[in-house]
Design a protein around this motif. Structure first.
Motif, PDB file in Angstrom:
ATOM      1  N   PHE A 102       0.832  -1.395   0.051  1.00  0.00           N
ATOM      2  CA  PHE A 102      -0.019   0.056   0.024  1.00  0.00           C
ATOM      3  C   PHE A 102       0.904   1.247   0.018  1.00  0.00           C
ATOM      4  O   PHE A 102       0.758   2.305  -0.878  1.00  0.00           O
ATOM      5  CB  PHE A 102      -0.905  -0.072   1.098  1.00  0.00           C
ATOM      6  CG  PHE A 102      -1.751   1.282   1.258  1.00  0.00           C
ATOM      7  CD1 PHE A 102      -2.748   1.401   0.545  1.00  0.00           C
ATOM      8  CD2 PHE A 102      -1.464   2.183   2.427  1.00  0.00           C
ATOM      9  CE1 PHE A 102      -3.583   2.633   0.759  1.00  0.00           C
ATOM     10  CE2 PHE A 102      -2.273   3.293   2.127  1.00  0.00           C
ATOM     11  CZ  PHE A 102      -3.536   3.495   1.392  1.00  0.00           C
ATOM     12  N   ILE A 103       2.037   1.334   0.803  1.00  0.00           N
ATOM     13  CA  ILE A 103       2.889   2.495   0.983  1.00  0.00           C
ATOM     14  C   ILE A 103       3.559   2.439  -0.274  1.00  0.00           C
ATOM     15  O   ILE A 103       3.710   3.735  -0.748  1.00  0.00           O
ATOM     16  CB  ILE A 103       3.868   2.017   2.161  1.00  0.00           C
ATOM     17  CG1 ILE A 103       2.908   2.453   3.493  1.00  0.00           C
ATOM     18  CG2 ILE A 103       4.805   3.422   2.218  1.00  0.00           C
ATOM     19  CD1 ILE A 103       3.899   2.001   4.732  1.00  0.00           C
ATOM     20  N   TYR A 104       4.178   1.416  -1.101  1.00  0.00           N
ATOM     21  CA  TYR A 104       4.553   1.731  -2.258  1.00  0.00           C
ATOM     22  C   TYR A 104       3.866   2.171  -3.246  1.00  0.00           C
ATOM     23  O   TYR A 104       4.131   2.885  -4.187  1.00  0.00           O
ATOM     24  CB  TYR A 104       5.641   0.347  -2.578  1.00  0.00           C
ATOM     25  CG  TYR A 104       6.969   0.214  -2.099  1.00  0.00           C
ATOM     26  CD1 TYR A 104       8.066   0.584  -2.929  1.00  0.00           C
ATOM     27  CD2 TYR A 104       7.054  -0.356  -1.027  1.00  0.00           C
ATOM     28  CE1 TYR A 104       9.078   0.830  -2.371  1.00  0.00           C
ATOM     29  CE2 TYR A 104       8.495  -0.296  -0.409  1.00  0.00           C
ATOM     30  CZ  TYR A 104       9.601   0.056  -1.267  1.00  0.00           C
ATOM     31  OH  TYR A 104      10.710   0.294  -0.799  1.00  0.00           O
ATOM     32  N   ASP A 105       2.586   1.583  -3.220  1.00  0.00           N
ATOM     33  CA  ASP A 105       1.634   2.311  -4.564  1.00  0.00           C
ATOM     34  C   ASP A 105       1.593   3.528  -4.218  1.00  0.00           C
ATOM     35  O   ASP A 105       1.415   4.342  -5.157  1.00  0.00           O
ATOM     36  CB  ASP A 105       0.263   1.427  -4.155  1.00  0.00           C
ATOM     37  CG  ASP A 105       0.386   0.077  -4.885  1.00  0.00           C
ATOM     38  OD1 ASP A 105       1.248  -0.484  -5.537  1.00  0.00           O
ATOM     39  OD2 ASP A 105      -0.705  -0.751  -4.470  1.00  0.00           O
ATOM     40  N   ASP A 106       1.431   4.212  -3.259  1.00  0.00           N
ATOM     41  CA  ASP A 106       1.229   5.733  -2.757  1.00  0.00           C
ATOM     42  C   ASP A 106       2.590   6.370  -3.211  1.00  0.00           C
ATOM     43  O   ASP A 106       2.411   7.391  -3.837  1.00  0.00           O
ATOM     44  CB  ASP A 106       1.024   5.849  -1.315  1.00  0.00           C
ATOM     45  CG  ASP A 106      -0.486   5.931  -1.051  1.00  0.00           C
ATOM     46  OD1 ASP A 106      -1.192   5.845  -1.761  1.00  0.00           O
ATOM     47  OD2 ASP A 106      -0.734   5.858   0.468  1.00  0.00           O
TER      48      ASP A 106
END
Length: 114
Positions: A102-106
């Motif tokens: 999720f963080i990498y996608d952001d």
């Protein structure tokens, strides 16, 4: 509730962020062992205490294939799909893996706008 504020108006490098967060633990070395236990391909973490201008703090040394981050002649960019593939192989609980993705996608979405 405890709150941690980070003022990163000028940015922050991953090793700097990791060093700062390690300082929150009673046993930072145990946390470094946990990082290494994830077995991220080619990545190794070592922490040491450094002193500069009379200020002491932790310094995280991240190596990729034996070369220190920021001191390597090797530099590459990998796709978000490759990052997801690496993350799927990490030895972490599923919820942690989902949070990391999720963080990498952001981050990928923010970088694509920049």
């Amino acid at each position: 509730m405890k709150v941690l504020y980070l003022d990163c108006g000028m940015g922050i490098a991953g090793d700097m962020m990791t060093s700062a967060l390690l300082g929150l633990f009673e046993d930072p070395l145990q946390q470094v062992e946990k990082l290494n236990a994830m077995e991220i391909p080619g990545i190794s973490f070592q922490v040491e205490t450094k002193k500069s201008q009379g200020i002491a703090g932790l310094h995280m040394n991240v190596t990729y294939l034996g070369e220190s981050e920021g001191h390597s002649s090797f530099h590459s960019h990998i796709s978000i799909d490759k990052i997801r593939s690496i993350l799927q192989g990490l030895k972490v609980p599923e919820q942690v893996r989902e949070d990391i993705i999720f963080i990498y996608d952001d981050i990928a979405a923010a970088e694509s706008k920049a």
